[in-house]
Structure formats: C-alpha cells, structure tokens
Write a protein that holds these residues in place. Structure first.
Motif, PDB file in Angstrom:
ATOM      1  N   VAL A  94      13.669 -42.703  43.545  1.00  0.00           N
ATOM      2  CA  VAL A  94      13.673 -42.962  44.990  1.00  0.00           C
ATOM      3  C   VAL A  94      13.779 -44.458  45.250  1.00  0.00           C
ATOM      4  O   VAL A  94      14.565 -44.916  46.106  1.00  0.00           O
ATOM      5  N   VAL A  95      12.987 -45.249  44.516  1.00  0.00           N
ATOM      6  CA  VAL A  95      13.037 -46.707  44.686  1.00  0.00           C
ATOM      7  C   VAL A  95      14.407 -47.247  44.285  1.00  0.00           C
ATOM      8  O   VAL A  95      14.991 -48.095  44.968  1.00  0.00           O
ATOM      9  N   CYS A  96      14.954 -46.738  43.189  1.00  0.00           N
ATOM     10  CA  CYS A  96      16.246 -47.219  42.692  1.00  0.00           C
ATOM     11  C   CYS A  96      17.357 -46.928  43.702  1.00  0.00           C
ATOM     12  O   CYS A  96      18.215 -47.786  43.966  1.00  0.00           O
ATOM     13  N   VAL A  97      17.357 -45.719  44.262  1.00  0.00           N
ATOM     14  CA  VAL A  97      18.380 -45.355  45.241  1.00  0.00           C
ATOM     15  C   VAL A  97      18.262 -46.237  46.480  1.00  0.00           C
ATOM     16  O   VAL A  97      19.267 -46.718  47.025  1.00  0.00           O
ATOM     17  N   ARG A  98      17.025 -46.477  46.931  1.00  0.00           N
ATOM     18  CA  ARG A  98      16.821 -47.339  48.091  1.00  0.00           C
ATOM     19  C   ARG A  98      17.370 -48.748  47.822  1.00  0.00           C
ATOM     20  O   ARG A  98      18.056 -49.348  48.664  1.00  0.00           O
ATOM     21  N   GLN A  99      17.050 -49.266  46.641  1.00  0.00           N
ATOM     22  CA  GLN A  99      17.532 -50.607  46.300  1.00  0.00           C
ATOM     23  C   GLN A  99      19.057 -50.654  46.216  1.00  0.00           C
ATOM     24  O   GLN A  99      19.691 -51.607  46.677  1.00  0.00           O
ATOM     25  N   LEU A 100      19.665 -49.627  45.646  1.00  0.00           N
ATOM     26  CA  LEU A 100      21.119 -49.605  45.524  1.00  0.00           C
ATOM     27  C   LEU A 100      21.797 -49.503  46.893  1.00  0.00           C
ATOM     28  O   LEU A 100      22.867 -50.087  47.106  1.00  0.00           O
ATOM     29  N   ILE A 149      20.962 -55.333  41.613  1.00  0.00           N
ATOM     30  CA  ILE A 149      19.495 -55.287  41.737  1.00  0.00           C
ATOM     31  C   ILE A 149      18.864 -56.316  40.807  1.00  0.00           C
ATOM     32  O   ILE A 149      17.931 -57.044  41.181  1.00  0.00           O
ATOM     33  N   LYS A 150      19.400 -56.421  39.605  1.00  0.00           N
ATOM     34  CA  LYS A 150      18.814 -57.327  38.619  1.00  0.00           C
ATOM     35  C   LYS A 150      18.918 -58.780  39.088  1.00  0.00           C
ATOM     36  O   LYS A 150      17.937 -59.535  39.035  1.00  0.00           O
ATOM     37  N   THR A 151      20.104 -59.176  39.555  1.00  0.00           N
ATOM     38  CA  THR A 151      20.266 -60.572  39.986  1.00  0.00           C
ATOM     39  C   THR A 151      19.417 -60.895  41.201  1.00  0.00           C
ATOM     40  O   THR A 151      18.876 -61.996  41.317  1.00  0.00           O
ATOM     41  N   LEU A 152      19.274 -59.921  42.120  1.00  0.00           N
ATOM     42  CA  LEU A 152      18.452 -60.182  43.302  1.00  0.00           C
ATOM     43  C   LEU A 152      16.978 -60.291  42.934  1.00  0.00           C
ATOM     44  O   LEU A 152      16.257 -61.124  43.486  1.00  0.00           O
ATOM     45  N   LEU A 153      16.520 -59.454  42.008  1.00  0.00           N
ATOM     46  CA  LEU A 153      15.124 -59.541  41.586  1.00  0.00           C
ATOM     47  C   LEU A 153      14.868 -60.825  40.813  1.00  0.00           C
ATOM     48  O   LEU A 153      13.809 -61.449  40.953  1.00  0.00           O
ATOM     49  N   GLU A 154      15.825 -61.218  39.980  1.00  0.00           N
ATOM     50  CA  GLU A 154      15.651 -62.454  39.213  1.00  0.00           C
ATOM     51  C   GLU A 154      15.773 -63.680  40.093  1.00  0.00           C
ATOM     52  O   GLU A 154      15.322 -64.759  39.721  1.00  0.00           O
ATOM     53  N   GLY A 173       9.068 -56.191  43.440  1.00  0.00           N
ATOM     54  CA  GLY A 173       9.050 -56.583  42.015  1.00  0.00           C
ATOM     55  C   GLY A 173       9.862 -57.814  41.707  1.00  0.00           C
ATOM     56  O   GLY A 173      10.241 -58.028  40.546  1.00  0.00           O
ATOM     57  N   ALA A 174      10.157 -58.610  42.712  1.00  0.00           N
ATOM     58  CA  ALA A 174      10.974 -59.804  42.481  1.00  0.00           C
ATOM     59  C   ALA A 174      10.228 -60.795  41.605  1.00  0.00           C
ATOM     60  O   ALA A 174       9.070 -61.124  41.855  1.00  0.00           O
TER      61      ALA A 174
END
Length: 1366
Positions: A880-886, A914-919, A1119-1120
């Motif tokens: 659910v979290v992954c779909v929201r983020q995508l 998602i990875k670049t935005l969190l990083e 989780g950033a």
C-alpha cells in the motif's frame, strides 16, 4: 600448417621483353617458328626433348618430409638453345615493385601496377616502364645488376621506398646508376676488369644486445679486386644526383657531371680465381680468438693488443682455394685512396666553373668537352689484402655464395652439384647436400607468431624468436626445397618449372637507421621464384613451428591452426558450411587442451557463426572427447563443451518458442487475480495519459541499439554460465546486455506473441533461478515502458500471468514464509520498482504485484485457517505504501517531463524515483520542483499566482456548490495545463511543497545558478523576489544569512575594494577581472545586495513576533534519509546583529548609487575607522559600530556625494534609455539621516536641480517639504534671473517688445540681468508661463523684509509684460 607457394604478382608483356632482348638473334630463324603460336604463348623455347630426359633421369619429389642425396648425373645435350631467361641478367627489388631484365647491352625495366581481374579483385602486375640500351662504350655488355630501394626522408613515411635506384655493372669495369625510368645518374670506372657481381648490405635492427650494428654498403667484385662503397655517402650522392637531374630537366639545361664516389678498393691475394663474394660486415673477435690468431700469425712471442680490433670480413668462392676468408682490419691502413679526395675537389671546381661560365656567357668548345669525356679516367691500384685462410679443394670450384640474413651462415654452390653450408664465424663447412647441379639459393627468416601462450609466458618481454630456412632451387629437376637450419630436416618441397629463376636480394631499404625505422613496416619479400612460362612471381610461406623440435612443433602447429581459425572467423562473407568444416577440422586437429579450449571460446564468441554451426562443432568436439580415455581428457574442456551445448540448446528452444506461429491464449482463470485493478488504472488514467504523451515524443537512436534487434547466440552464451551443480547462472555485465537478454526471454510473452507457460517451463527445466528470471522480467518491463503503455491492458494481464508462473516455481516463495513477515520474493519486486526511473511502468508493475501478492497470501491463509476472514499482513501494508509513493512519483515525474518553453534556461529533464527522493532528504521533492521552475524560467509572481489558486480552491471547497461551479469555470479559463499539473503535484505533497518551502528552494536554486553564471543578473533578482514571497520570517532570516555568507559577501567586498581603489565607478574590464562580472551585471548585483540586506533587517525585526513554523512531511514519505532541507538549515541559523546589517546595507546603497549614476567616490572613505573595520564581518557577530558626532570634513564629503546622487538622478530623468526609479530621492533622504547629513540641504538642492532641468511641477512638489524657505528663495531668484536673462538678452529671436521692455526696466534690474549667465542652466528656454509661476512662488516664500524682495517684484512685473505680449 605446412609450407606453401603463394603467387603475389604476375608479369605482363613477357613476349615483348623477350623479343626486345633477342631481336638481333631471332632475325634468321625459320618461318615455321612464327607459325608456332603455342610456343609463342608459352613464352619459352621448344626444349621438350632434353626436358623429358631430365624428367626421366630424376624422380619428381613432392614430399615435404624426405631428403634427396643422389648425385645429379644429367648432362646438357647441347643440341638445343638454352631457355632465354637463363641467358639474361635478372634482378628484383626487395620491395617487388621493380624488375630489371638485361642482356648484352639492352635492358628492360618492369614496374609494379595494380589492375582488376575478371572477378573484380585487385592484383599487382609488373609491366614494362622503360626499355633501351644501357652501354655507352663500344663492346661492353651488362654483367650484373641490382635494384636498391631508397628510403623516404619524410617524417610521415611508413616504410615504403621513395624511389628505386638500378645499379648496373658492365664488362668494361664501369658501374652506372639509373633511375626507374632509365635516366643515368652517375657512372664511374672503378677497375679495368669486368664486373662479376654486385651485392648490397642494408641496415638491420639488431635482435639481441651486444650484436655489432652493421653499416650499409655496396660491394663490387672484379676478378682480382673488391670495391666497397659506404652506404650513407652513396645514399646522399644518389639523392643529390636525382635532384640535380630533375632541376636540369625542368630548366632545360645540361646536367652538371657529379663528383666521383669515395670508395675502398682491396686487391684479393692468394686465390687463383674468384667468381662470387659476400661482404659479411664488421666483426669483433672475442679475447680467446684474438690470442689464437695472434699466436698463429706472430708466433710464440707475439704481442696481443688490449682491445680486439674491428675487422671487415669478406668471403669469396672460386678456385684455389675453393673458399677464401679475408679480414680487413679497420684503421690499420688508409684504404680510402688519397687521390679520390683530390679528384672530388677538382671535379667540384670544374663543375662550378663550367656552371659559372654558362652564366657569364662563356661556352667551351663542345668538341673539347667530348674529347675530355672520351678519355678514360685514371684507375688507381688496389690496396693488397691477403687471405687469412680458406677451404682448399683443388678439384672443386665454387660458383656462387649466398649470405644468410643473420650474417653467420652462407650457402655455397660448386661445379660438382653440391650445396655446402658454411659457418662464417668458425670458418668451417658444417653441412653438404648432393645432387643440386646449377642450384640457386635463397634464405628465409621467419619470426615466431605472437600466440596467446607466449604472451602470458615469463619470456613474453624477450625478443621474438626467428627461424632460419635455406631455400634451394634445383633447375635440372624442377624442384624447390626448403631446409631447416642448421641440421634440420627438409620441411617443404615443390615441383616447379625447370626454367625458373630464384631471386634473392639479401637486403632491404637503403638509407634506414635505428631512428627513422621506428614504427616502420618494411614491405619486402625475402625469396621470390620467377616462372617465365606463366610470368608468375611466387613467394615461399613457411610457418615458424616447422623449425622446432617434435614436442614444441606440436604446440606450434596447434597455435598455427588456432591462428588460421581466427583468421577465418575474422573474414567476412564466409559460407556457413565452409566455416563449420574448417572449425570442426581445426578443433579436432589441435592437440593441446589449453589451445583447444581457447579456439572453442573464440569460435563461440564470434558473431558471424550461426547457431547450427556452433552446435554441430561443439557437439563433434564433445563426442570426440567422450571417445578418448577418460584419464587423458582435460576435465575443464569437457565441462566447457557440455555446458556450452546445454546453453546452445536452451537458446534454440527459446528462439523456437518465440518464432512458433501458434501461441497460447492468456489463461482465462488468471483474470480473477486482477479484480479491481481497472479501478486503480482509471484512478491514475488521466495522469498516465499525460505521461504517455510526454514520453512518446520522437527521439533519435542508433539502429544497433534498438531493443527489438535479435539477441545473437554469442551474447546469450557470454551472459550465462553453468555452475558445478548443473544450474544456470546469469552474469550481470551491463544494463544494456541485461535488458537485451530479458527482452529475448520475456518480451514475446509480454506482447502475447509467445507461449508464456512454455517459456517459463523451459527456463525452469534449464535450471535458471526464479530470482534472476524475475529480475530479467522486471528489467525488460521497465525498459520497454513506451511499448507497455501503448498496449496497457494486454501487457498488464500478461505480466500478471508471468509473475504468477514465476512465483509458483520451486525456490521462488519460501515454503516456510510466514504471511505476517516480509517475503524476500516480493521485496525484490518492490526494490526494483523503488529504484526505477520509469514511473508509469513501475506503478503498473506494483499494481500487478500487489494483486499477485494478495492472492498468494489469501491462498496461504485459506489453507491454514480455513476461514472467510480477510488476511491482513505486513506484506500488504508495504505494498500500500509503495503504490502510494509510486503514484506520487508518477505525478511528479510527469511535471518534470513537461518541455521547456523557448527562451527558457532549458536543460535535460530530471529523472526521479522513490529511491532518489528518499535519499534526497526531506527537501528532495521541493528541490526537484525548484529545478523544474528554474528550467522553465517561471517568474516568481507567476508561481505565486498558481499557488494562490490552490489556496483559493481549498477555500472554495468549503463554499456553496453554485459559487464553486462559477469559480471553476473561471479558473479553467485562466489556468493552463502546466499550472494544473503543478497544482496536482502540490496537492500530492501538501507538506513537502508548502509555499514557503517551495519559495525557499526556488530562491536557493536561482542563487546557485547565478553563482555559476554571474552575468545573468536576473537569476539573483529572481532569487531575491522568491525570498520576498516567503511568509515565515524565521526561514527568510536563515536563507538570507546563508545566501550572504555563501555567495554574496565575497563578491560584494571585491566590488567595494575595487571602487575604493579606482575612486569611481569601474569600467567593464576591471569589473570582470576583480568581481567576475561586467559593469551592468555588477550594478544589478549591488541593487540585489541592498534588497537582500533590507529583507534580512525586516526578518530580524519580525522574527520574535511570530512563532517558528513546524516542518513536516507526508506520512508515506517519512522514511526520507539524506541531507536536511534548505528550510531546516535556515531554521538552525543564528540571529544577526541588526546594526551591522544596517551598516552593510548603507554601504551597498552607496555602491549601488555610484554604479548607477557613474559617480566618482571612494566608498570606504565615507566612514571612519570603526565603520571600516566593521565591514565584511560575519553578520551574526557583534562589532564595534560608529557612534557620536562625525568629523565635519567627513560629513561634508558625505553631503557632497548625496548631492551628486540627486544631480545624477535628475539628469537621468530626461534620458529615456536610463529611466531611473522614483525612489532615489527618498533613499537619499533616508541615507542622509544615517550619515548625519542635514536632509533639508538635500531637498533644497533637489528643488534647484529640478527647476534647472525644467521640471517645474516635480520641483513644486518637493518644495512643500523644504523647511528653510529663505535660502531656497535666494537660490531660485538667481535661477529665475538666468531664465529671464536668456529670454531678453541671449535669445536668437529678440522682439521689439523685448527691447522696449529692457528700456523700461529699472537700471538696477537691468544691470542684474546682464550679470546673469544663462549657460549654467540645463534647460534655459523654459516656457514663460512656467517662469511666471516660479516668480509667483518666490513672492510667496520670500518675506517682505527680505533684501531681494523688491527685485522679485520687478521680475514679476517683467515676466507679466512678456507673457502679455506673447
């Protein structure tokens, strides 16, 4: 693998050559000879009778492994004429580009030409380029000739000769030098005997250290003398002669006779007859040989020199003795004849004198010249040279000697039909062959091939080994043999014609040395066989391994086979059947396992080999290995064969499945797992459509990079390997190769063109792990995003089927997996989607994987609990979290893909995941949008307007429905699609993209870009404008402080110090040098500094009245992890010292004013020592500031500067190009209060300047604020008098009324007006109504008791009269 004869050239017009050389001897032949066309075409005489007798007497030898030792007993019947080529002198250039055939006094030169044969292939031929008579003296004939190629002296040369010199020896003793076109360059009589043999020695790079470097040399043999000419001097002389001949031909003048050559001449003693020779070169004896020779020659008491002398060695053959060895000690005597030097000098003098006489008009008698030329030159005696030793054999007479390329061996032929091999260092005969009457000899030196085994051996850095072979041509038997040196076997034999000529030069290019030969590739043939019957020139090709012993020869043979296979693989257009047969035979013939393995790997990596060929060859090799003894078979090679066969079979199976016409339909029962996905797709349908439009724009790519290009079998083999347990493992080399392999395996299934289950079963049976298959499937899905979006429904359904099939494989989802924990299998899918930059494809994959995971968890829960309760697990929460983020990333990526308008800053569209935005930390999202704002050059006001509409919409949501509809219609008309997209992104990220954060990041982005290019002043202006829009004073204060300390203060201080140094507004060049920007950009920069410091002061004042804002992020993006955002850094900044900021703002205003109006000022000189010391300090520190009353001198300087600013502003009002801002007067008044200057003085000055400029209305407005009206009245009275004086006395059109008025004026006023100077006014011709109004103002502000009040009344009266008359 064995010796071969290769034809590399063919002679043209041989019949013409023969007819020219033998035309005098063929005039009396019978007419029947002319009718015999067959004989004419064969280009030889009818000698079948004695040829057949030779053939019957000598057996034909074609084998390459047997030796012949029988004595040749054939005799020449003598009744027939010998073959015509045997009667000619033949010489070939070592570069094979010039052939000389001479007989008696005639010669023919044949030069190389290229032509196309019937099949269109280019081939080299030798065609006649010159023919004629060479002799000049009566009765002399050609006795010997050689062709010497001369190296080019140009630096760009790569080893090809510049030109070729033909050296011809005659029976008269003359030696003549010709060009390729038969032009005589040089002629010299060296000895009055026939020239027997000409030989040449050229430079060779020493292969081993310690080997004596040989000098170039031309040697000429006479019956009792040997003449040697140094190669260097000969090279220079020939070049000079050729240049002089060319210049003479161009000028049409006579050729100046060149000076004679310098030479050494030895008289060969103690030998009865000499017929051939070899100049071995300079040699140095070892100490033992020196002592041995000294004791033999000098006896027991002979003395030995400390260092061995250098000697030139000459070996001769003939009779009495059979072979003679001569040694000429260098430096013992002066062999260079002294009279030669005198002859050179006299010849040069005569040549210069004759040339000068021609210039001066003097001409000698031609008959005298011819008489001088006909006189034979004087021939000097030779220096005697005694024989050191020889090989005595009274009955044997030597016929020829041939020196080896290494100068250590020589082959000698004699009249007994023997070939003797001599060791020149020891002076002994080491081998003899029998049965070779009239033999012709040549040498071949073959370098070792650089094989892979030798490359990695410890001796790889050593010089390459060379093998030496002796080539013997026996014309009596028509056989050509090749023997390995020194005691090696015969390695090759060829049956050739009996009338051939073996041409061996024994030298290369002249004029080469160790420096010029670096990097050259000398294209020379060592041994050539000329067949006059066909006109073919053939060379002998010998592999190096034939010179090795049996064990090494086997390895060398393997390397030769491998090299041959490599050459076939590299060649283009090879037939598959031919390639298969050659590869199969080579692999089966190679014995050594390492080379066999290397050859197999080379074949499997070749792109030209078809799959069927690879399979058959590998299978044949595998079968042959299976049939051998298991103990003798190399295990690694057998495993390689079996593993490659397995991979080839897998490649063929997958390829066949994809190319099959009947494909499975998608399983109907799988559609149940996709229930509800249509709702998710419709929810993001509009943004997906917009994303598709933006990504489907046309782009340029190379055809070979197309993902639809088929995967070659070689690439497939290189990316997979078999493990020890029989499974297959995919090797991850590069992203492109990984995607190509995934496309080969799964793209057909995703498109619905291939059977999904069949492909999955094939891959599972092959042993590929499901985790790697999943990675390949997701990589091709994400990489082919454009195609996926075009067929969204079908590809999503096929992806679901493939994902379920892979999940059901053994080893995919662990059997012990607890549904309440995270599955590594599904975590792999999530990780891939999180890292992907293809937002739409990643979102679709997440939709499908979410459904598949839910179905898997539900099935496990049903089997475990047997209940109707819906299973809740941590896995589904993660999805659910992954779909929201995508979904958020898709909207953001769609915005970033919007193309920039023309004229914007531009740049490549940013890619986000998602990875670049969190990083990127908590500010990563705002940073991405701020970069987009900069690329689109979105003005701050426009951005504020868009964000304001978002707030208005949020407020409208709470209003009545009818109002909302009206407002929506209005907003749809005002807002374009890009603004709607930006609003959508801000709605997805309400916290991360709050207005303050977005404005803060935009401000920082613009100031960063300005720092990269300070000439773009608008970047800094827009950064300040964005900063003004930040509502929170805490963020404003922090960002202002960071901007000042990071980017501004360094350039600001440089600008201040520069202006202080030059004392005025600096020019463009100085600004660029010291500040890094032009003068216009620096003016804008200083204005931005003023605004920035003002914002800083305002924020510092308001920071205590407002609470600090709370920075938060969306729940899905908690989780950033990464750097802090700009807003967070701003909140951490310390407070500033307000007086210090104000102090800097004051300096910035002064600098800005000086640059704007180009004023002279030393800005730091307007402050005292405390003020100067406080500048450019950290704004957060407390500094000692100026206080109390200032020095009057300093105050006057400040007042003068402010007055000049006001003057500059007033003057600029009338210049449309400047158009200064209206706030400059108020700014000057504010500065006056800070600088302790009386502001009323500034107001009075401003009023006076405005009237002076003719701006009376503006002056009247300012006049209301002036306090000291008396002083102002006195100043304006003078200005009014100047205006009236101009009208009455200095005007070009003086009217009669004006003159009458002057007469009526009081004398005092008239005198005063005449004393006025109207030239001081910038606008003297002001309209009379304005002047009348001004006088009225004067009457109002001047008191009646003022000394000049009466003068003002007279002025009023005069102006009124003038106005009434107009």
């Amino acid at each position: 693998m064995s010796c071969s004869l290769l034809e590399f050239c063919r002679l043209q017009e041989l019949k013409t050559v023969r007819d020219f050389l033998f035309q005098s001897g063929r005039t009396n032949e019978p007419a029947a000879e002319e009718k015999n066309q067959t004989a004419e075409n064969e280009l030889t005489w009818d000698t079948s009778d004695w040829e057949s007798s030779w053939d019957n007497g000598d057996p034909k030898e074609e084998g390459a492994d047997s030796t012949t030792t029988t004595e040749d007993g054939a005799t020449d019947p003598g009744s027939q004429t010998a073959p015509w080529l045997q009667d000619c002198v033949v010489s070939l250039s070592p570069c094979s580009d010039l052939l000389v055939v001479a007989r008696q006094d005639k010669a023919v030169f044949l030069s190389a030409k290229w032509r196309s044969d019937d099949s269109g292939r280019e081939e080299m031929t030798l065609a006649v380029s010159w023919s004629g008579t060479l002799s000049t003296d009566e009765g002399e004939c050609v006795s010997s000739s050689i062709c010497i190629p001369l190296a080019s002296q140009k630096r760009s040369s790569t080893g090809r000769p510049d030109w070729t010199c033909v050296v011809v020896g005659f029976t008269s003793g003359y030696v003549r030098f010709y060009t390729e076109n038969g032009v005589l360059l040089l002629a010299q009589l060296l000895h009055e005997d026939p020239v027997l043999r000409l030989k040449c020695r050229t430079y060779e790079i020493p292969r081993h250290p310690g080997v004596t470097e040989q000098h170039e040399e031309l040697s000429i043999l006479y019956p009792a003398a040997l003449v040697t000419i140094d190669g260097f001097s000969l090279f220079q002389s020939l070049r000079a002669c050729r240049n002089q001949v060319a210049r003479a031909a161009a000028a049409g003048s006579d050729v100046i006779q060149p000076p004679p050559l310098a030479y050494k001449k030895w008289g060969l003693q103690d030998m009865d007859t000499v017929v051939d020779h070899s100049s071995v070169g300079i040699m140095t004896l070892c100490v033992f040989d020196q002592m041995k020779n000294a004791s033999i020659l000098g006896g027991f008491n002979a003395s030995v020199k400390g260092s061995p002398p250098a000697m030139s060695q000459y070996v001769t053959v003939g009779g009495g003795p059979y072979t003679g060895f001569y040694y000429a000690v260098e430096g013992s005597s002066q062999p260079l004849l002294s009279h030669v030097a005198l002859a050179v000098a006299s010849k040069l003098t005569s040549a210069l004198f004759s040339a000068a006489s021609g210039w001066l008009g003097w001409n000698k008698n031609k008959n005298e010249e011819e008489a001088v030329q006909k006189q034979k030159p004087k021939v000097e005696a030779a220096t005697p040279l005694g024989i050191r030793f020889g090989l005595p054999d009274s009955r044997r007479h030597g016929e020829s000697i041939c020196l080896s390329p290494c100068n250590t061996l020589a082959g000698v032929t004699d009249d007994f039909g023997r070939v003797t091999l001599l060791d020149l260092a020891r002076g002994i005969s080491i081998r003899m062959w029998k049965g070779y009457r009239d033999a012709q000899l040549g040498w071949l030196q073959v370098p070792e091939e650089r094989g892979a085994e030798r490359e990695f051996s410890p001796s790889a850095s050593l010089p390459r080994r060379h093998a030496l072979f002796l080539v013997i041509y026996a014309p009596r038997r028509g056989i050509l043999e090749v023997w390995a040196m020194q005691q090696g076997p015969r390695v090759g034999a060829f049956t050739v014609g009996k009338h051939c000529r073996l041409l061996y030069a024994g030298y290369r290019l002249m004029g080469v040395n160790s420096v010029t030969s670096q990097g050259w590739q000398l294209h020379t043939q060592q041994v050539c066989l000329l067949d006059p019957t066909t006109g073919a020139l053939r060379t002998v090709n010998i592999p190096f391994h034939l010179a090795l012993s049996d064990k090494k020869s086997e390895r060398a043979k393997d390397m030769h086979l491998f090299k041959r296979l490599t050459a076939i693989l590299k060649s283009r257009g090879v037939e598959p059947d031919f390639l298969e047969s050659e590869a199969k035979s080579a692999l089966l013939d190679i014995k050594h396992p390492a080379i066999k393995k290397q050859a197999l790997e080379s074949l499997l990596s070749n792109k030209n080999a078809p799959v069927s060929c690879l399979t058959k060859v590998t299978s044949a090799l595998h079968d042959s290995l299976k049939q051998q003894d298991p103990e003798e078979v190399d295990t690694a090679l057998l495993q390689l064969c079996s593993s490659q066969l397995k991979l080839l079979q897998l490649y063929s199976d997958i390829h066949d499945l994809h190319s099959a016409t009947d494909t499975e339909a998608s399983a109907a029962n799988d559609s149940s797992g996709l229930d509800g996905i249509e709702d998710e797709l419709s929810r993001v349908g509009s943004i997906l459509q917009r994303y598709t439009q933006l990504t489907s724009r046309p782009s340029v790519s190379f055809a070979q990079d197309s993902p639809d290009s088929p995967l070659p079998a070689q690439a497939f083999l290189s990316q997979l390997e078999c493990t020890e347990d029989g499974e297959l493992r995919v090797i991850h080399k590069s992203e492109a190769e990984w995607n190509q392999l995934g496309t080969f395996m799964f793209w057909g299934c995703l498109c619905g063109k291939s059977p999904l289950q069949g492909v999955c079963d094939t891959l599972q049976q092959a042993g590929v792990s499901p985790q790697q298959l999943l990675s390949l499937l997701l990589s091709v899905w994400l990489q082919r995003e454009k195609e996926v979006l075009q067929k969204q429904e079908d590809t999503v359904r096929n992806l679901h089927t493939l994902l379920m099939a892979l999940s059901n494989m053994k080893g995919a989802v662990e059997e012990s997996w607890d549904t309440q924990s995270i599955s590594p299998w599904w975590q792999q899918v999530r990780t891939t989607c999180i890292q992907s930059h293809n937002a739409a494809a990643a979102l679709l994959a997440a939709f499908v994987a979410h459904r598949a995971a839910k179905a898997s968890i539900t099935s496990r829960a049903d089997s475990k609990f047997q209940s109707e309760w819906e299973a809740v697990s941590l896995e589904l929460e993660q999805w659910v979290v992954c779909v929201r983020q995508l979904e958020d990333v898709l909207v953001l990526q769609t915005l970033l893909l919007v193309p920039c308008p023309q004229g914007a800053a531009g740049g490549a569209a940013a890619q986000c995941s998602i990875k670049t935005l969190l990083e990127g930390g908590t500010g990563g999202i705002a940073d991405s949008v701020s970069k987009w704002v900069f690329r689109h050059s979105l003005a701050p006001e426009r951005l504020k307007e868009i964000l304001q509409k978002q707030e208005d919409r949020e407020a409208e949501d709470r209003e009545a429905e009818d109002k909302m509809e009206d407002e929506q219609e209005k907003s749809q008309e005002d807002t374009d699609r890009t603004a709607e997209l930006l609003l959508a992104v801000c709605q997805r990220f309400p916290h991360s993209l709050s207005p303050d954060l977005l404005f803060a990041h935009c401000c920082w982005e613009y100031v960063v870009q300005w720092n990269k290019d300070p000439e773009e002043g608008r970047y800094l202006c827009w950064a300040v404008e964005h900063l003004k829009l930040v509502s929170s004073p805490h963020i404003q204060l922090g960002i202002s402080t960071m901007m000042w300390s990071t980017f501004i203060v360094k350039r600001f201080s440089a600008a201040a110090f520069l202006m202080e140094k030059v004392g005025k507004a600096p020019k463009d060049r100085l600004c660029r040098r010291d500040v890094g920007m032009g003068d216009k950009a620096m003016t804008s920069f200083l204005g931005c500094c003023v605004q920035l410091l003002q914002i800083l002061m305002e924020a510092d004042s308001a920071v205590e009245e407002v609470c600090a804002p709370e920075l938060s992020v969306e729940e899905a993006w908690c989780g950033a992890e990464g750097p802090a955002s700009i807003a967070e850094l701003a909140m951490e900044q310390r407070g500033v010292h307000y007086p210090l900021v104000q102090h800097h703002c004051l300096l910035a205003s002064l600098l800005h004013a000086a640059m704007t109006f180009s004023l002279k000022v030393k800005p730091l000189g307007l402050f005292d020592s405390k003020g100067k010391n406080a500048f450019f300090r950290d704004l957060t520190t407390i500094q000692l500031m100026p206080s109390g009353d200032m020095d009057p001198g300093l105050l006057s300087i400040r007042q003068e500067f402010l007055l000049r600013v006001l003057t500059g502003w007033v003057q600029a009002l009338d210049e449309p190009s400047l158009s200064p801002a209206d706030w400059w007067p108020s700014l000057c008044l504010d500065l006056a209060s800070l600088l302790q200057v009386n502001p009323d003085i500034l107001r009075r000055h401003l009023v006076w300047e405005l009237y002076n400029q003719g701006l009376d209305l503006r002056a009247e407005e300012v006049m209301l604020e002036v306090e000291d009206k008396d002083v102002l009245g006195s100043q304006l009275l003078v200005l009014t008098g100047q205006r009236l004086s101009h009208s009455l006395l200095h005007s070009q059109s003086q009217t009669q009324a004006a003159m009458e008025l002057l007469a009526r004026l009081p004398p005092t006023l008239c005198t005063w007006l005449k004393a006025m100077d109207p030239s001081e006014l910038r606008c003297p011709a002001a309209p009379l109504p304005q002047t009348s109004r001004l006088v009225g103002r004067l009457i109002e502000i001047l008191p009646e008791n003022h000394a000049q009040y009466s003068l003002a009344l007279h002025l009023l009266e005069a102006v009124e009269v003038l106005t009434a008359e107009d």
